[in-house]
Design an enzyme around this catalytic site. Structure first.
Site, PDB file in Angstrom:
ATOM      1  N   GLY A 148       0.927  -1.251  -0.024  1.00  0.00           N
ATOM      2  CA  GLY A 148       0.145   0.071  -0.063  1.00  0.00           C
ATOM      3  C   GLY A 148       0.744   1.160   0.013  1.00  0.00           C
ATOM      4  N   CYS A 149       0.071   2.416  -0.450  1.00  0.00           N
ATOM      5  CA  CYS A 149       1.020   3.505  -0.320  1.00  0.00           C
ATOM      6  C   CYS A 149       1.607   4.113   0.789  1.00  0.00           C
ATOM      7  CB  CYS A 149       0.011   4.629  -1.020  1.00  0.00           C
ATOM      8  SG  CYS A 149      -1.462   4.915  -0.372  1.00  0.00           S
ATOM      9  N   TYR A 150       0.777   4.196   1.876  1.00  0.00           N
ATOM     10  CA  TYR A 150       1.159   4.707   3.107  1.00  0.00           C
ATOM     11  C   TYR A 150       2.300   3.702   3.501  1.00  0.00           C
ATOM     12  CZ  TYR A 150      -2.936   8.068   3.541  1.00  0.00           C
ATOM     13  OH  TYR A 150      -3.560   9.001   3.628  1.00  0.00           O
ATOM     14  N   SER A 153       5.666   4.195   2.103  1.00  0.00           N
ATOM     15  CA  SER A 153       6.475   5.369   2.690  1.00  0.00           C
ATOM     16  C   SER A 153       6.955   5.284   4.082  1.00  0.00           C
ATOM     17  CB  SER A 153       5.551   6.952   2.576  1.00  0.00           C
ATOM     18  OG  SER A 153       4.557   6.820   3.666  1.00  0.00           O
TER      19      SER A 153
END
Lengths: 345, 345, 345, 345
Positions: A148-150, A153
């Site tokens: 996932g994106c979060y 990061s």
């Protein structure tokens, strides 16, 4: 001829970003694009930016699998297992941009997504495909759970610090902010322009489904259970995520030593950039790219490390990373098709 | 090894967009980047999006010329002539993104820019480098006046109609809207965020310096003097221009015939796209690309043709077109380095 | 106790802007707010900005009429006639912010809205309520057609010029740009944040339903049939309209004389401001207000007058003007409740 | 006749917001507006939104003091002391929107602002004017240090929790986000539109000058020294601050009990609104108002309280609060002139 690739869910935001990137990929041939909602229409009718460039007619998901060697799927959770099974049977690579192959523990999936795994073998054969952490495990796999994106990061932002045991693992707080494409193409009051322009607010406070995925990665790095506070916010920009991460230091360390640690950890990683001391990561600098920019800061008054990690939620946070993963499993140079320079503005 | 290219004024917006595009150009080698303001600093310090990708130290303009075969200059008006002369002497190609080599008539330059031409031979040897209109004249030239952003969108938007004598040449009104990068990197109250966010206004009404350039092109197409009303507006977006162009029809023509005319005129042009009937050009679809999207509309009630022309002011309106011109004069395929797909969002 | 006022369609954008303004109106008492979609809920649940200020429960439209002396309706076209009839029977004032009482000629309504008038008497008794033009006719009326946002900006922008016979009435072209609230609260792909942020495009080109209303007003001013080209654009801001209006001058006139004409025409009008010579109207300066800012420009090269007219589409273009109208019919000072100063940013 | 009020620094953002609010204040008469940069010009030339409403000529600071009973000053730090002294001598009220009268400990001022206090008596007579916390102390004072924007949002957000001893005072982390007006009217690369549009980044990480002010307030509430981690971010909106505040709970408490605590603490406060359970504070709902919206959340997994506090940085964070303070010292109802309803969009 390049590798035949196809996309299931090609008209969603991650899907159409895959289209954009794969059209510029020198070793890939975009063989089929699928859409349940728009089957039978040319994709350029939905996305006029593709006019004259790629006007393929959207097909069924089955046809995508049939025509492709590598299949990307960008679907709501719960829908990917059957396609993964089908690809596995036919010896094809399945890269899932959804949530179905990210969580190792079925109970996490049950708790946060309310669904069960139907075919455990598929999940045992799958890999959580965050290349900078799990590159060796990705090689040779054919079912990939694209992070996932979060979590991307955050995992990249904390990896060096947690691996080195710098942080009190109970102290981690993540205050994240995502552009509106993170909410997808579907209409909602929240993403109606006059509602989110000149607005800012957190959402799903300490209750976002990316939480178990974040904790899985951080726990695996730290070698112990990690529980975090994770609060995402909706940011009035199209693209990009900034995660501001707070952790209490367990050890005496100078900021220079933190920089050394991060730089040496990522010295071989093209897509992770450590920002110069005294500057802060900004999503502006990674838009439309596969980069993760990380800036490092100490709050000496409170003995906390502050890590700021910026990615493009559609790039390194979705489609870019998926292509990076494809390159790994296909034995290509990892940055193939991912070298376009992020624009300044 | 590729063609050695250099940029004078590399830290301006058009300059740094050239950097971005040239780094992805397979036949170009970015040999030197110049800046008066930041000489001696790495360009990635000014533009952190370039970190880890291109960290060349900014040099003097003279060094740029020395190290390069093709020199791009992006400078305030009045400064390019001496560099053009220097390049001419040394047999190098000089592509000027400023205004100094766009106007054929010195009196226009005097009237609108308040300056004179010092070396007429240079100007006689220069070409106004709008490829879709002047491709053959560009070939073999070594001093190129790269068109302005507004004139590009307007020239391409009106070319088929004016060439066919469709329009009353006295009737043309152009209502144009440009993103804020069009105002450049220099600070001003007008481009201070709280001043231009949630704002909209025209500027330099019927008094913009692009007017003579627009009229030069339209007049050349029409074969007669053309005087237009041109009103630009500042649009609260980063990139992109939309020109909405109004002209009274002199002939009976159906909308289908207008479409046929435009499609046949541009059938060989990769970078001009005619939008499907019933849709309108949107700057969203051409951002970060070299495309010009044109949509066509008839107001039958008033017998007017309405042409909507959208480009990226930094792409087809500046750096993209400059590279297209470089490709032409260097004998490369015209789209080399310009094939990246515009993003959907 | 103030005048009892009620709003039908209170959760639409014009409706909730009426709520905001009426809560600050010293002579009005907001007696009832109606909503078909949210009946039974407190309005502050839909619009949390109203929390602690106004938490009335949304009721049926019938109850709004029953409880109020002045009824504002903000509804899709075709729905207002029955409420107007009901108010007329009960001797109540009905101010319609929709399109049903704007057009004098039923054939215009049929042609552009596809519907008929069912009760001609209602329409004969109604007034097109643009106060600066029709103030005397508004007084004493009880059915008011509140003008559309675009027509307000255009009618006010052209009134002095057309009344004085300055313009060739066949030459008028209006290039208008509206903020996204103009598209209403309803969801659509066009108003999805990632679709309209960093985007710009015209829509309903020469085909917008405000066209006959614009022509009705301009024709009435000019004393002859006026046909215009009208092209609206969607602007990525929340509020505000800028109409850039072009007309060919029939008479010799200097810019100073144009200024004199406009200033003398509007010298008694609080809500119309003529911008200083050399400046341009900007929607920024009229946001959240009932002002219409007008700037005046001559293109001497083409003999055209250019009028730039800026309003807040939700203020003077909808709710503000509706309250101005209420003040007129109720015998209040026309600016009552409309004196809040527009913010700078 | 109302209270004669004047503004020093009237063309800064806080200054001109004071102008806007004071023009709508029923008991105030705006007697003079001062500006060093624009002395002699009408303020409406700098801010055309004021045209026709308030066109006073900008005067010297001395004249502002001479003509006014209550003087607001919005100046860079270090400049207010002399005006405070002058007002004190003449028995006038001085409300400082800058930093010079906010810090009780001169050493904090020295450390964070690099300057000294020249007249200690002035500072001893001054009050830190956050009304909800220090209302009684404000009454009767004539030198007021109006709180900073971040400290206001944070002080109000944590007051009930800290006063009740709910939180581990060593655990507090504040992740704050401010609109661009927070950076003021002065030009900078950071606030150049193309630089901050579609961008997001923290700044002055754990190093912002509001830190000692925040800790002063929190320490005073808690009755012990409080050291916080404070990280502000620049948000691409014009107005508004959201502070997301994290603290570890020392006591067992349910979310309902937290709500009860906050609601009872603030039950008499008009300008503090506790958001309904399950919703999050959004700066959208407090724009152009004096409200502080607070939402409350528990992260039961990590035993943390999460408080989200939203204000308009120019309203409750500057000009609105300054007027609230004026109302207190002048014996007016505290909400006089502050009742305008925040807009929905």
């Amino acid at each position: 001829m390049g590798i035949k690739v196809g996309i299931i869910g090609a008209t969603g935001y991650a899907g159409v970003e895959l289209v954009r990137l794969l059209l510029n990929h020198p070793q890939a041939e975009l063989a089929a694009v699928g859409s349940v909602s728009f089957e039978g229409k040319p994709i350029s009718e939905i996305y006029p930016n593709l006019a004259g460039i790629f006007e393929a007619v959207l097909t069924s998901d089955e046809q995508v699998i049939e025509k492709s060697e590598v299949i990307f799927a960008s679907l709501p959770h719960g829908l990917s297992e059957k396609y993964a099974a089908s690809c596995a049977e036919q010896g094809k690579v399945f890269i899932d941009l959804g949530a179905d192959f990210r969580l190792w523990a079925e109970e996490d999936y049950k708790q946060w997504y309310g669904l069960e795994y139907h075919d455990l073998t598929l999940h045992q054969n799958a890999v959580y495909a965050l290349p900078e952490l799990y590159r060796e495990q990705i090689k040779g796999k054919t079912i990939l759970g694209n992070p996932g994106c979060y979590p991307t990061s955050i995992g990249l932002g904390l990896y060096p610090a947690l691996k080195s045991g710098l942080l009190d693992t109970k102290s981690i707080i993540i205050d994240a902010k995502s552009g509106v494409t993170g909410a997808g193409r579907g209409l909602s009051q929240t993403t109606h322009y006059p509602d989110c322009n000149e607005a800012f607010s957190p959402y799903k406070i300490a209750d976002h489904r990316h939480t178990p995925e974040i904790e899985q990665t951080l726990g695996d790095i730290a070698g112990e259970r990690v529980t975090v506070t994770f609060v995402p916010h909706l940011l009035p920009v199209n693209r990009g995520i900034v995660s501001t991460i707070y952790g209490t230091l367990k050890k005496d360390i100078t900021l220079d030593e933190v920089f050394d640690l991060y730089k040496s950890t990522y010295k071989e990683e093209q897509f992770v950039r450590i920002c110069p001391k005294g500057t802060a990561a900004n999503l502006k600098n990674v838009r439309l790219s596969n980069y993760c920019d990380i800036s490092l800061h100490l709050d000496e008054r409170t003995n906390r490390l502050i890590v700021v990690s910026a990615i493009d939620n559609m790039g390194k946070g979705a489609a870019g990373q998926a292509i990076q993963n494809m390159n790994i499993v296909c034995g290509l140079s990892e940055n193939t098709g991912l070298n376009s320079v992020p624009p300044c503005f």
